[in-house]
Design an enzyme around this catalytic site. Structure first.
Site, mmCIF file in Angstrom:
data_model
loop_
_atom_site.group_PDB
_atom_site.id
_atom_site.type_symbol
_atom_site.label_atom_id
_atom_site.label_comp_id
_atom_site.label_asym_id
_atom_site.label_seq_id
_atom_site.Cartn_x
_atom_site.Cartn_y
_atom_site.Cartn_z
ATOM 1 N N GLU A 100 -6.164 -30.191 -30.195
ATOM 2 C CA GLU A 100 -7.419 -29.547 -30.588
ATOM 3 C C GLU A 100 -7.379 -28.046 -30.321
ATOM 4 O O GLU A 100 -6.933 -27.589 -29.267
ATOM 5 C CB GLU A 100 -8.617 -30.122 -29.825
ATOM 6 C CG GLU A 100 -9.920 -29.436 -30.257
ATOM 7 C CD GLU A 100 -11.131 -29.759 -29.401
ATOM 8 O OE1 GLU A 100 -12.213 -29.218 -29.702
ATOM 9 O OE2 GLU A 100 -11.000 -30.529 -28.434
ATOM 10 N N ASP A 105 -8.346 -22.455 -12.857
ATOM 11 C CA ASP A 105 -9.110 -21.249 -13.177
ATOM 12 C C ASP A 105 -9.582 -20.616 -11.869
ATOM 13 O O ASP A 105 -10.200 -21.280 -11.038
ATOM 14 C CB ASP A 105 -10.306 -21.628 -14.061
ATOM 15 C CG ASP A 105 -11.143 -20.426 -14.467
ATOM 16 O OD1 ASP A 105 -10.704 -19.279 -14.244
ATOM 17 O OD2 ASP A 105 -12.242 -20.624 -15.014
ATOM 18 N N ASP A 111 -11.653 -17.158 -10.501
ATOM 19 C CA ASP A 111 -12.498 -16.050 -10.944
ATOM 20 C C ASP A 111 -12.827 -15.145 -9.755
ATOM 21 O O ASP A 111 -13.223 -15.623 -8.690
ATOM 22 C CB ASP A 111 -13.790 -16.601 -11.556
ATOM 23 C CG ASP A 111 -14.549 -15.561 -12.352
ATOM 24 O OD1 ASP A 111 -14.811 -14.463 -11.804
ATOM 25 O OD2 ASP A 111 -14.896 -15.821 -13.515
#
Length: 410
Positions: free
Chosen positions: A43, A106, A108
């Site tokens: 996808e 991830d 941040d």
């Protein structure tokens, strides 16, 4: 001068057509398999202006993907999972589900705001980047040492964070439960934003290997010591009371010694002299610190002081879902114009966020790159298709990417 996002509609078509590294990109996502057996079940999501999301895109091969990318020119490109059916036909199948996906992480910078004093929110400076340097070094070490993952790519998000892609087959085949178990094991921030450096019952002082290894990586190259002075962590006396497991005797010792050791440099040496067994071996009696011997959980103060500030603060939810979408390498951050570039972990300290390749600067290189090619007298070079991403500002980052791709399919 900061990037003017008004330029995006004119910059994106030039960038995608000439600079997006479509060949190594599709080679990566094929993992050595035929297009029709694998790549067509991946996808992709295109995010357009005004945050319009086009999901469940899938393509048979490199040509079809590049045609869609260069005609749609999305502001952002997300990569999803490999499904049991082609995503574009997802509504035709009642058993449609994700079956494979890279293990991703991830990190941040805004999650470091409680300990980041130089900047806040989305602002990033060279002092800030040291948080990412140590987070990457620590997690990269753990992924190899604890799980033997070999194919690891770290990508600057384009603004204030980094993403990690693990491409090993055993990582791609993990189910959601296994992904959650790995992310939970790697996450030391369990309660109230406090880093847990011990495990077991409340009175136990067992330090697990993951904590000891992270501590050793953090102190290895002197980056953390620079951060102490950059962020002013020892300028005031807050450090004396921050560790909730410290005994009153331990706090009194720290408070008393801090009146003698007043500069940040002196206090850092004092803390290491009190709590770092290896560092204590280098001390002499005249230093005055060998008379102090910390007991119980007090001994873990330095572990907490270091890892509370620099241990990777993971967004665990990103890692746990097989079907989670994540920003693609080499797409553009629409607000900063920065390219999401793969990093060289061995040289991550040298990466300067302010000098990250920016889309307007990259596309402006095209005319000079084409002129250089026109002046090349080598006929073989002229006859080969010109790949602009192999030249100019993006070239070293494409090289980082290709090394990762090779590790994925070797």
């Amino acid at each position: 001068m900061s990037y003017n996002s008004i330029r995006l509609p004119q910059d994106l078509p030039i960038y995608y057509k000439n600079f997006f590294p479509v060949k190594p990109f599709t080679k990566w996502l094929r993992y050595g398999q035929n297009n029709g057996d694998y790549f067509n079940r991946r996808e992709f999501a295109f995010i357009l202006a005004d945050d319009v999301h086009i999901r469940y895109r899938s393509y048979n091969d490199e040509h079809a993907f590049f045609k869609a990318l260069s005609s749609t020119n999305p502001e952002k490109l997300d990569i999803g999972a490999v499904y049991n059916h082609e995503p574009i036909n997802n509504k035709r199948h009642t058993d449609y589900q994700a079956v494979e996906r890279e293990l991703v992480f991830d990190i941040d910078l805004t999650d470091y705001d409680p300990v980041r004093n130089c900047c806040k929110d989305a602002t990033v400076c060279p002092k800030c980047w040291k948080f990412m340097v140590l987070a990457v070094k620590i997690l990269d070490f753990q992924l190899e040492d604890m799980f033997d993952f070999k194919a690891r790519m770290w990508v600057f998000s384009g603004r204030r964070g980094v993403h990690c892609w693990v491409g090993d087959k055993k990582a791609r085949m993990l189910n959601n439960y296994q992904r959650s178990a790995i992310a939970t094991r790697l996450n030391l921030f369990k309660k109230n934003g406090q880093c847990e450096v011990t495990e077991g019952r409340a009175k136990m002082t067992k330090v697990p290997p993951i904590v000891r290894d992270a501590f050793n990586v953090a102190l290895k190259d002197g980056v953390f010591e620079k951060m102490i002075y950059d962020q002013g962590w020892l300028d005031k006396e807050d450090f004396i009371t921050e560790y909730k497991f410290m005994s009153e005797v331990g706090r009194d010792d720290l408070r008393s010694l801090s009146e003698t050791y007043k500069t940040p440099q002196e206090r850092w040496n004092m803390i290491r002299g009190l709590f770092d067994d290896d560092y204590r071996k280098s001390l002499s009696p005249k230093d005055g610190l060998l008379d102090f011997k910390m007991q119980g959980r007090d001994r873990n103060y330095l572990l907490y002081f270091v890892l509370q500030r620099c241990y990777p603060r993971l967004d665990v939810n990103v890692s746990t879902g097989t079907n989670h979408l994540l920003k693609s390498p080499f797409c553009i951050h629409p607000k900063t114009g920065n390219v999401a570039v793969p990093l060289n972990v061995g040289k991550i300290e040298e990466f300067d966020v302010s000098k990250c390749p920016r889309i307007d600067h990259v596309v402006e290189e095209l005319s000079s790159l084409l002129a250089e090619r026109g002046n090349d007298e080598n006929e073989d070079s002229k006859n080969r298709k010109f790949l602009a991403y192999k030249h100019g500002a993006l070239a070293p980052y494409v090289e980082n990417f290709e090394k990762f791709v090779s590790a994925c399919i070797s």
